[in-house]
Scaffold this motif. Structure first.
Motif: not given
Length: 746
Positions: A720, A717, A552, A591
């Motif tokens: 966000y 990945k 992330k 996202q």
């Protein structure tokens, strides 16, 4: 097909008073006008009599034109022509007779393409029986018991149809116009030149062993690749990139063309709008016509004085007197309309050429804009500064689905190859065909100093009756929101690029409400539901992706103001990287997934391009060694014990030279001499609705939905740009604030 104007419905003509004219969004959003927009789709707005802005375009303004062959624009005529070209290549490979567009039975024309489509719709040749052949006879108005159509199908197109069915939907390899080494388009190698076939139409190279099915020997006849036998359905307008016209130059050219047209097609008699209309649609339906017209369309010059015909504060030489200031700031000035009070385009974060920044259209006799809807189904406003009538046709939005079905039924193979065909602005279908199929068609005759407004998801088309100067922009009212959201789901399957991020727009509406509390109930209610559903879906997809163990990264998005101010800078840098999903071309943000890029040295999974670079490096080194003397070899930065390797490289270089000789011989064969004697294939610039001509799409970014549907995306990945908790808190805050407001109002 005979054109009868009486079967069409004239659109309403609105004449707002001066007060109504000061608030375009408010006026068009009134219940009475909205009902008219829903019923008719297009409306004409005539400004108050004293509203006459000066035309302030710079004398330095010049523009390119696109060339349009009118008969190529008809969806039926183009489909028939494409089919004939492709089937004739197939027949040439089999040394069979070439086909015309049609054959005749009982004096009636039977088009091969129409026959092919009918048989396919009935299940294909293997499922044909006497009853189905009789049905086809009836379709072509052949009433006696005749097998002439069946026999012609079996003789001429049966085997080609079988080939198409066997191939199914084919993904064609991309060609490289800069490839000088004849790399096989399938494997990427350029070895074995004696085993390489060149397509006799596109000249692209293929190893015989790489074909499906493979070939064991060079064909004795012409050979065509699958792409040239099946076709891609691609079509666009040639753009005259070498010539730029000034307005006086284009006007003179138009007048000369008008006179020649009158002499050739109207017995030297003057033209009126109705006569031009009749002739226009007859040219669309003609199987082949050499009548070519020029159109200055989608002109987006961005220098001061070349953006718009309306007065602007940076228009060169403009006097900032009270009159000019009035028109510079007037909300119907198309540089202002997209951001007028009430337009929802105020909530997008960038200016968009052709949507919020005007595009200019300089017409000539019969120059055409084909059937299309506006990007994201927004409303549009088109203003005529001066010149001849611009003819408009429109279809109310409630008939949009029926219209799309009719278009797809008219050319199913074209839509299979080009799913976004209706967004390319290159296809016409006569209004008479629409009426025949129960689709009402409205029309407008736009004169100078008049606006034409198209409402959400209204298909429209038209042509110019002579030299004129128009410009257009988009805007959005509250009722547009549900159309805008639908456009996202409609675009995904056909991979049409999103122009702006719809969910950022509704997010900005909610943010402003939380800060100022200034929105009406219906607008906020829809925005909240839309953004909440979107957020819930993002959360659901992120949970489904947890099993893939992606890393992330939090990269907070910075909301920037619109990229340029027309009044101050008057220019925009269009070179930018656009955040579009590599697969479906929807906007990213919030996202999304970013796959890891492998920067390591060559691996067994290297791409053909990487392998090519490696081979070229070896070839250069080998050539250097092969041409060196023994003394020079000794001085090379190699240990003397590597002489065996030198021998190997020398032999490899000699083999390469021999391969090149073979390749040259291959290229000088009789078949290739014939190929090189032909004119090069024209590359056409497709006139589409792309608002950013220089957009760069990052090929390693994907929306979450596309990642879920692609098991090969395993290393990367999740980015966000918005914190999900903050998104949910923002929605909750707006809901509570709205509830309190409603209670207080009660």
């Amino acid at each position: 097909m005979f054109f009868d104007k009486n079967l069409l419905t004239p659109c309403p003509i609105l004449k707002p008073n001066e007060k109504e004219f000061q608030d375009p969004i408010g006026y068009l959003s009134s219940e009475a006008i909205k009902r008219l927009g829903l019923k008719y789709g297009i409306l004409k707005v005539v400004p108050p009599e004293n509203w006459k802005p000066n035309f302030t375009l710079s004398s330095n303004f010049k523009f390119h034109v696109r060339k349009q062959v009118i008969s190529d624009l008809g969806i039926t005529t183009r489909s028939r022509d494409f089919f004939r070209e492709n089937v004739n290549r197939f027949l040439k490979m089999r040394r069979k007779r070439q086909l015309k567009l049609f054959f005749e039975v009982e004096g009636k024309k039977i088009y091969y393409y129409d026959l092919y489509i009918l048989v396919e719709n009935l299940g294909g040749y293997l499922k044909m029986d006497l009853l189905k052949w009789s049905e086809i006879n009836e379709k072509f108005d052949i009433h006696i018991d005749s097998e002439a159509i069946k026999n012609e199908y079996e003789t001429s197109i049966r085997y080609y149809a079988n080939y198409l069915n066997h191939k199914g939907k084919v993904e064609f390899p991309d060609s490289d116009s800069e490839d000088e080494y004849d790399n096989c388009l399938i494997c990427g190698d350029h070895n074995d030149p004696s085993e390489t076939l060149l397509c006799d139409n596109c000249d692209n190279p293929f190893h015989m062993k790489c074909l499906d099915p493979p070939l064991n020997s060079v064909p004795a006849t012409n050979w065509f690749c699958d792409k040239c036998l099946i076709g891609t359905g691609e079509y666009g307008f040639d753009e005259d990139v070498d010539t730029k016209y000034s307005l006086p130059e284009f006007y003179k050219m138009c007048k000369d063309f008008d006179q020649k047209f009158i002499e050739s097609y109207n017995d030297g008699l003057p033209l009126n709008v109705d006569t031009i209309e009749q002739k226009f649609w007859s040219f669309v339906d003609i199987e082949k016509s050499d009548l070519e017209v020029k159109y200055g369309a989608d002109i987006h010059n961005l220098k001061p004085g070349e953006i718009s015909g309306f007065p602007m504060i940076n228009s060169p030489g403009i006097e900032l007197n009270e009159e000019n200031k009035y028109y510079i700031n007037h909300p119907w000035n198309l540089t202002k309309l997209p951001f007028a009070k009430g337009s929802l385009l105020n909530y997008i974060n960038t200016s968009i050429s052709g949507m919020t920044v005007p595009w200019i259209y300089i017409g000539s006799l019969l120059s055409t804009f084909c059937w299309h809807v506006e990007d994201h189904y927004t409303l549009s406003a088109n203003y005529c500064h001066f010149g001849a009538t611009k003819k408009w046709y429109g279809i109310p939005s409630k008939y949009a689905d029926k219209f799309e079905k009719l278009m797809k039924d008219s050319a199913p193979d074209l839509f299979q190859k080009q799913p976004d065909l209706l967004h390319q602005l290159v296809t016409l279908l006569s209004p008479m065909k629409l009426i025949e199929n129960g689709i009402p068609c409205m029309y407008a005759d736009q004169q100078p100093n008049e606006f034409v407004i198209t409402f959400p998801k209204v298909y429209h088309a038209g042509f110019n009756c002579g030299f004129n100067f128009n410009e257009a922009v988009n805007f959005a009212m509250d009722e547009w929101l549900n159309y805008g959201e639908r456009s996202i789901s409609d675009y995904k399957p056909i991979k049409k690029e999103n122009v702006f991020n719809f969910y950022e727009l509704v997010e900005n509406i909610i943010k402003e409400y939380n800060e100022k509390g200034t929105h009406n109930y219906r607008l906020l209610k829809y925005s909240l539901k839309s953004f909440e559903d979107f957020t819930k879906n993002q959360i659901k997809m992120l949970k489904l992706l947890e099993g893939r163990n992606f890393t992330k990264e939090f990269k907070e998005k910075s909301y920037k103001a619109r990229e340029f101010d027309l009044e101050q800078k008057g220019e925009v840098d269009e070179d930018e990287e656009d955040d579009l999903c590599h697969n479906c071309k929807s906007k990213l943000g919030f996202q999304y997934f970013e796959k890891f890029v492998n920067n390591q040295l060559l691996t067994p999974d290297s791409s053909p391009k990487e392998e090519f670079i490696k081979r070229e490096a070896i070839k250069q080194e080998a050539t250097k060694i092969a041409e060196s003397t023994s003394d020079e070899l000794t001085n090379l930065n190699k240990p003397t014990c590597m002489m065996d390797e030198f021998d190997r490289l020398i032999n490899q270089a000699k083999q390469q030279i021999q391969d090149d000789d073979d390749n040259n011989k291959r290229r000088s064969s009789k078949r290739l001499q014939k190929q090189t004697s032909q004119e090069p294939i024209k590359k056409r610039k497709v006139a589409g609705m792309k608002r950013h001509p220089k957009v760069i799409v990052n090929d390693n970014k994907y929306c979450l939905e596309c990642v879920l549907n692609d098991d090969n995306l395993t290393s990367g990945k999740i980015i966000y740009q918005n914190d999900l908790k903050k998104q949910q808190d923002m929605i909750l805050e707006a809901k509570r604030k709205l509830e309190r407001s409603l209670i207080l109002n009660v």
